[in-house]
Design an enzyme around this catalytic site. Sequence first.
Site, PDB file in Angstrom:
ATOM      1  N   GLY A  49      25.013 -75.448 -24.296  1.00 46.46           N
ATOM      2  CA  GLY A  49      24.031 -75.078 -23.305  1.00 46.46           C
ATOM      3  C   GLY A  49      22.741 -74.562 -23.910  1.00 46.46           C
ATOM      4  N   LYS A  70      21.658 -73.234 -34.966  1.00 45.29           N
ATOM      5  CA  LYS A  70      21.576 -73.547 -33.538  1.00 45.29           C
ATOM      6  C   LYS A  70      20.137 -73.395 -33.062  1.00 45.29           C
ATOM      7  CE  LYS A  70      23.684 -70.898 -30.387  1.00 45.29           C
ATOM      8  NZ  LYS A  70      24.776 -70.377 -29.521  1.00 45.29           N
ATOM      9  N   ASP A 167      31.589 -65.437 -21.291  1.00 44.05           N
ATOM     10  CA  ASP A 167      31.682 -66.902 -21.347  1.00 44.05           C
ATOM     11  C   ASP A 167      32.802 -67.332 -22.292  1.00 44.05           C
ATOM     12  OD1 ASP A 167      30.986 -69.433 -20.521  1.00 44.05           O
ATOM     13  OD2 ASP A 167      29.358 -69.672 -21.962  1.00 44.05           O
TER      14      ASP A 167
END
Length: 377
Positions: A49, A70, A167
């Site tokens: 995401g 990332k 999450d």
Amino acid sequence: MSATGHRKDSEPSTSSSLQGSEPCRHFEFSEIQQATNDFDESLVIGHGGFGKVYRGNIINGSSLVIAAVKRLDSMSSQGAAEFWAEVEMLSKLQHCNLVSLIGYCNYGKEMILVYEYMPNGTLEDHLHNLGTPLSWLERLNICIGASRGLHYLHTGTGIQVGVIHRDVKSSNILLHENWAAKISDFGLSKISQTNRPSTYVKTVVKGTFGYLDPNYYATGKLTRKSDVYAFGVVLLEVLCRKRAVDTTLDEEQWLNLARWAQESIKEGNLKHIIDSDIRDQISPKCLKEFVRIAEKCLHNNPKQRSTMAEVVVSLESVLTSQEKFNNSMQTPRKTIFGRMVNMLPFPFKGENYGISSSSLKLCLSISTYISITATNI
């Protein structure tokens, strides 16, 4: 302004109650470009995401180390808030079951996180994409490692505060080269008080469909038990090798793993939902206990769910029980051989007792029979 004259986004707050180490390293954008060969697509090892993840070679001190880089995608729904939350959390959290953050880079609109490289990727990949033949014991150890990481988050960061991950899912459980599990992706994490178990954080509902605590979704009240619920889904995912939500079916037939598994258990179809690859490896006692752990994690009432500390202890107990079961299954061969030897018409301790040829033939015949029979046990 940065040392290079480019504007930085607002720095993370320094008023956090988290206790920990010094802030992690700040990388120049040119260092990141060099490490990833200017974001070469052939070096992409994942996509989430937040954005793409690249494999890169980072100079860390005097060493060249492999890292996971990332990079925030400009089209991502995440942004500066999640970026700085991750930097702040991981620069102050240290545990063998949490992924380590080496550093970060913010340069204009570029927001980049640099982590330790996890050569075995994600648990999700091995369960659903690669078809890796993970044994039951390997899966148990992965679950234990992940549960220890979550337990540390909830209670191990200080006396007054803890962290709610928000999450928890199989794609956020990374695996090292020795298959050690590490919790990752703290962009949605929230700080909570640990000295009051009922404390909650009122927040906009965020997370991943299929792992989302129904109580949190309905009330907006985020607690540590919301992580516990999500981990219960992961436990079922590991046991059944099914995704939390199967979107390959028609929308009206989407499979919600938690609901499907709970209904199957109530109907007495427990053995039928287990991944066929491990069905014959699990002892009945361990299966029953593992499912009980998952059910307690998924309880509708958050107050009735286990704490992560209780989950860790329970999973370790299942592992011990399974290892004992495995050992007991390996002993019949020795037991049968010992009994048969005791039935022989002469002492059998390796000494020379003048054994007759007929007795020796009998011994060899029995030994051969035992070997063939034990192999088929």
